[in-house]
Design a protein around this motif. Structure first.
Motif, short mmCIF file in Angstrom:
data_model
loop_
_atom_site.label_atom_id
_atom_site.label_comp_id
_atom_site.label_asym_id
_atom_site.label_seq_id
_atom_site.Cartn_x
_atom_site.Cartn_y
_atom_site.Cartn_z
N ALA B 251 0.85 -1.19 0.00
CA ALA B 251 0.00 0.00 0.00
C ALA B 251 0.89 1.23 0.00
N SER B 252 0.30 2.37 -0.28
CA SER B 252 1.03 3.64 -0.21
C SER B 252 0.22 4.65 0.57
N ALA B 253 0.92 5.44 1.41
CA ALA B 253 0.27 6.57 2.09
C ALA B 253 0.32 7.74 1.12
N VAL B 254 -0.85 8.09 0.58
CA VAL B 254 -0.90 9.02 -0.54
C VAL B 254 -1.34 10.41 -0.09
N VAL B 255 -0.65 11.42 -0.61
CA VAL B 255 -1.15 12.79 -0.56
C VAL B 255 -1.62 13.09 -1.98
N ASP B 256 -2.89 13.30 -2.16
CA ASP B 256 -3.39 13.58 -3.51
C ASP B 256 -3.07 15.04 -3.82
N LEU B 257 -1.80 15.26 -4.19
CA LEU B 257 -1.33 16.63 -4.40
C LEU B 257 -2.06 17.32 -5.54
N PRO B 258 -2.30 16.64 -6.69
CA PRO B 258 -3.02 17.33 -7.76
C PRO B 258 -4.33 17.91 -7.26
N ARG B 259 -5.07 17.12 -6.48
CA ARG B 259 -6.37 17.56 -5.99
C ARG B 259 -6.25 18.76 -5.05
N ALA B 260 -5.29 18.65 -4.11
CA ALA B 260 -5.12 19.73 -3.12
C ALA B 260 -4.71 21.03 -3.81
N LEU B 261 -3.77 20.93 -4.75
CA LEU B 261 -3.28 22.13 -5.43
C LEU B 261 -4.38 22.76 -6.27
N LEU B 262 -5.19 21.91 -6.90
CA LEU B 262 -6.25 22.42 -7.76
C LEU B 262 -7.33 23.12 -6.94
N VAL B 263 -7.70 22.51 -5.80
CA VAL B 263 -8.74 23.09 -4.95
C VAL B 263 -8.36 24.50 -4.52
N VAL B 264 -7.15 24.64 -4.03
CA VAL B 264 -6.76 25.94 -3.48
C VAL B 264 -6.53 26.96 -4.61
N SER B 265 -6.03 26.50 -5.75
CA SER B 265 -5.83 27.42 -6.88
C SER B 265 -7.16 27.95 -7.40
N ARG B 266 -8.16 27.08 -7.43
CA ARG B 266 -9.48 27.50 -7.92
C ARG B 266 -10.06 28.58 -7.02
N GLU B 267 -9.94 28.38 -5.70
CA GLU B 267 -10.45 29.39 -4.76
C GLU B 267 -9.77 30.73 -4.99
N ILE B 268 -8.46 30.68 -5.21
CA ILE B 268 -7.72 31.93 -5.37
C ILE B 268 -8.08 32.61 -6.69
N GLN B 269 -8.25 31.81 -7.75
CA GLN B 269 -8.58 32.40 -9.05
C GLN B 269 -9.94 33.09 -9.01
N HIS B 270 -10.87 32.50 -8.26
CA HIS B 270 -12.21 33.06 -8.18
C HIS B 270 -12.34 34.16 -7.14
N GLY B 271 -11.24 34.47 -6.49
CA GLY B 271 -11.26 35.53 -5.49
C GLY B 271 -12.00 35.15 -4.22
N ALA B 272 -12.31 33.85 -4.07
CA ALA B 272 -13.09 33.41 -2.92
C ALA B 272 -12.19 33.05 -1.74
N PHE B 273 -10.91 33.34 -1.88
CA PHE B 273 -9.97 32.84 -0.88
C PHE B 273 -9.68 33.88 0.19
N THR B 274 -9.92 33.50 1.44
CA THR B 274 -9.43 34.33 2.53
C THR B 274 -8.27 33.57 3.16
N PRO B 275 -7.18 34.25 3.44
CA PRO B 275 -5.98 33.54 3.91
C PRO B 275 -6.27 32.69 5.15
N HIS B 276 -6.05 31.43 5.05
CA HIS B 276 -6.15 30.54 6.20
C HIS B 276 -5.33 29.29 5.91
#
Lengths: 302, 327
Positions: B251-276
């Protein structure tokens, strides 16, 4: 803890780890005897590793070894062109060559190998008949890959070349007194360039050993400073192929020992074990101080 | 003399760095990624690079990436991207936190995201990956699967996020087998795959039969060692690594980096991101245990249920995994 299977396993690991160091250092000892200190062998080894991976992926292990030698030669040619033909400072050009090879192999590797994989054919361990059964020595030295055996052959060859041939005499003259060598009719530039190329070919083989005898794949910067360690090993081995090979084995042993210590689990901080090979090399260098100087014209352009 | 200078210069330029070109108009959403090692490591850095590609494909962003191995190169790369007007710069790893805090003071319009970062500081945003929740489950597997009672871990460097993953692995193994012996080796390198292999072989020689790593490209050597050692099983890290040794990776302990990076990038692109600080655990799906189905036949009956139960308890908060990351 001291049982014979563990001891043999550890000693065989020392030879395996020492092999790329010995290959690179024997080649570098020839270059340094001619007066050329080539910091580019780290780059040549890395290029050799990359060449080995590409060659093995396309045409099996034999073409891997061949491509490694060619890649090492190419990098050494760049160094020879800059440091011998154009008479640039050896330290600066060698460093530049290594930086260049690091960047270039990284870039090419991203094109050639997307995503890590371990599908390369690798060199099998070859058991040498009869002598592999000598207690301790057999399983340690004669159950290795052909690149280790190539190293056993290269050491006496390099030694004979340096001390038993006319070319070797001229080569050493270029490293001790290039002006006198010129006066005696030796073409210093050509001789030094040849010595650098021999060093490059050996460094390429060292890279092949990393990929084809150890890891089974290429990763960026996988040489991780082994070329520079080989240069220290040359000094430790007093610019003599036999001494150099012994120093490489010592360094390989110290490295294998630190993995064994860490794996055995103890309360000693692991940083101490990581430093062990370097501390040993320093101690050995310290003991060797004053007993032998390097070639008098080492690092001087001509 | 000019020839000499030119040759040295060319070599230096070749070595300096390699980066992918940016083709974009001036008002495009520009996203950069700086990795501390090779993007061909089949794990930590490869995952972030895939994420960057998805940011380009899904969000239409203009992207660029570079490798920066030393602290000096890392700070320089952060500064250089910010100066070129990148809206979002990913510093891929704990080691980027401090340089990003220094650089961010000069570039308030750039958001710096530090994966496995430590703390929120102005426009420096950490993504916290609770990888120890997945390594706990991998540790349970190893504790059950070991025949010798010795399990081993090979780390690149003793960075806090790596230590945290190791703590989870140990806790999981001890939960199922309290007397298990744990052996740990640090390589002091994320590039030296030969060192990773020799360190793994040294462990195998003393009887370790379950190996976990967190050493990026250097960790690839661990798989190479397992492949030639009968009876040794491996547990991947950060990405699903079963393809490296399909008959050895449990088995592998996975960090789904593509998903995490995409989620946070989308928030920032849409201006919906408050720093946290964004924190991802098993519950988010970003952190998970990727099981190799081909080796599930080796699992004793009931093990799958135990793993599932532990996973549920971690998500519910009733099972605390060692060294819980802050917040």
């Amino acid at each position: 803890m001291i049982d014979s299977a563990l001891l043999v396993g550890f000693a065989a690991a020392s030879v395996r780890v020492g092999t790329p160091l010995a290959l690179a250092a024997v080649g570098e000892s020839i270059a340094e005897r001619s007066g050329m200190i080539n910091l580019g062998i780290e780059g040549a080894m890395l290029a050799g590793a990359f060449g080995a991976a590409v060659g093995a992926a396309h045409g099996g292990v034999a073409s891997g070894v061949g491509a490694a030698v060619v890649a090492g030669l190419l990098v050494a040619t760049v160094f020879a062109a800059v440091a011998v033909a154009a008479r640039a400072d050896q330290i600066i050009s060698g460093t530049a060559v290594t930086l260049g090879a690091t960047g270039l192999t990284g870039l090419l590797a991203q094109r050639a190998f997307t995503g890590g994989n371990l599908s390369l054919p690798i060199l099998p361990v070859v058991h040498v008949p009869v002598i592999e059964h000598i207690p301790l020595v057999g399983p340690v030295f004669f159950r290795q890959t052909v690149l280790t055996y190539a190293c056993y052959v290269l050491i006496p060859l390099a030694s004979a070349l340096l001390w038993r041939t006319r070319f070797g005499l001229e080569l050493r003259a270029c490293g001790e007194a290039p002006a006198a060598a010129t006066a005696a009719g030796v073409h210093v530039g050509r001789t030094r360039a040849l010595a650098v190329l021999m060093g490059g070919a050996c460094a390429g083989l060292a890279g092949a050993a990393l990929v084809l005898a150890q890891v089974g794949m290429f990763t960026e910067r996988m040489t991780a400073g082994r070329g520079f360690i080989a240069i220290a090993i040359v000094a430790l081995g007093r610019w003599n192929p036999w001494g150099t090979a012994a120093a490489a084995l010592l360094f390989g042993g110290a490295t294998a020992l630190q993995y064994t210590f860490q794996a055995a689990g103890s309360h000693v901080p692991y940083q101490l074990f990581l430093a062990l090979p370097y501390l040993l090399a320093l101690a050995a260098l310290g003991m060797a101080v004053g007993r032998h100087r390097g070639p008098a014209a080492l690092g001087q352009s001509h | 003399m000019t020839l000499r200078r030119a040759l040295v210069l060319v070599a230096l330029l070749l070595g300096a760095c390699h980066r992918s070109p940016v083709h974009a108009t001036s008002n495009a959403f520009k996203v950069a990624l700086i990795t501390p090692g090779s993007i061909a490591d089949a794990a930590w850095n490869a995952g972030a690079y895939q994420g960057l590609q998805q940011i380009k494909d899904s969000l239409g962003a203009a992207i660029s990436n570079i490798e920066a191995h030393t602290p000096a190169e890392q700070e320089e790369a952060l500064r250089s991207y910010a100066a070129q007007g990148y809206r979002l710069v990913f510093g891929h790893g704990y080691e980027f936190q401090q340089p990003a805090e220094r650089v961010s003071r000069d570039y308030p319009n750039t958001i710096f995201i530090i994966t496995s970062g430590q703390r929120l500081s102005g426009n420096v945003i950490p993504l916290v990956f609770r990888i120890h929740e997945a390594t706990y489950l991998a540790g349970m597997l190893a504790g059950v699967m070991t025949r010798t009672g010795k399990i081993g871990f090979i780390g690149g460097m003793e960075l806090p996020p790596i230590k945290l993953g190791l703590d989870g692995w140990i806790q999981g193994a001890r939960a199922v087998r309290p007397d298990v012996q744990i052996r740990i080796t640090y390589l002091n390198s994320f590039d030296d795959a030969a060192a990773g292999k020799e360190a793994a072989l040294a462990m195998i020689r003393i009887g370790v039969d379950q190996l976990h790593h967190n050493a990026d490209a250097a960790g690839l050597g661990v798989f190479s060692a397992a492949r030639e050692s009968p009876g040794v099983l491996v547990y991947g890290a950060n990405g699903d690594q079963k393809s490296l040794a399909p008959d050895r990776v449990v088995a592998s302990a996975v960090v789904d980096l593509p998903r995490a990076l995409l989620v946070v990038s989308r928030e920032i692109q849409h201006g919906a991101f408050t720093p946290h600080a964004e924190s991802f655990g098993l519950g988010s799906g970003v952190i998970r245990l990727a099981v190799n189905p081909e080796l599930e036949r080796l699992w004793p009956t009931g093990l799958a249920e135990r793993i599932k139960a532990a996973s549920d308890s971690i998500i519910a908060g009733t099972l605390k995994v060692a060294g819980q990351a802050p917040r």
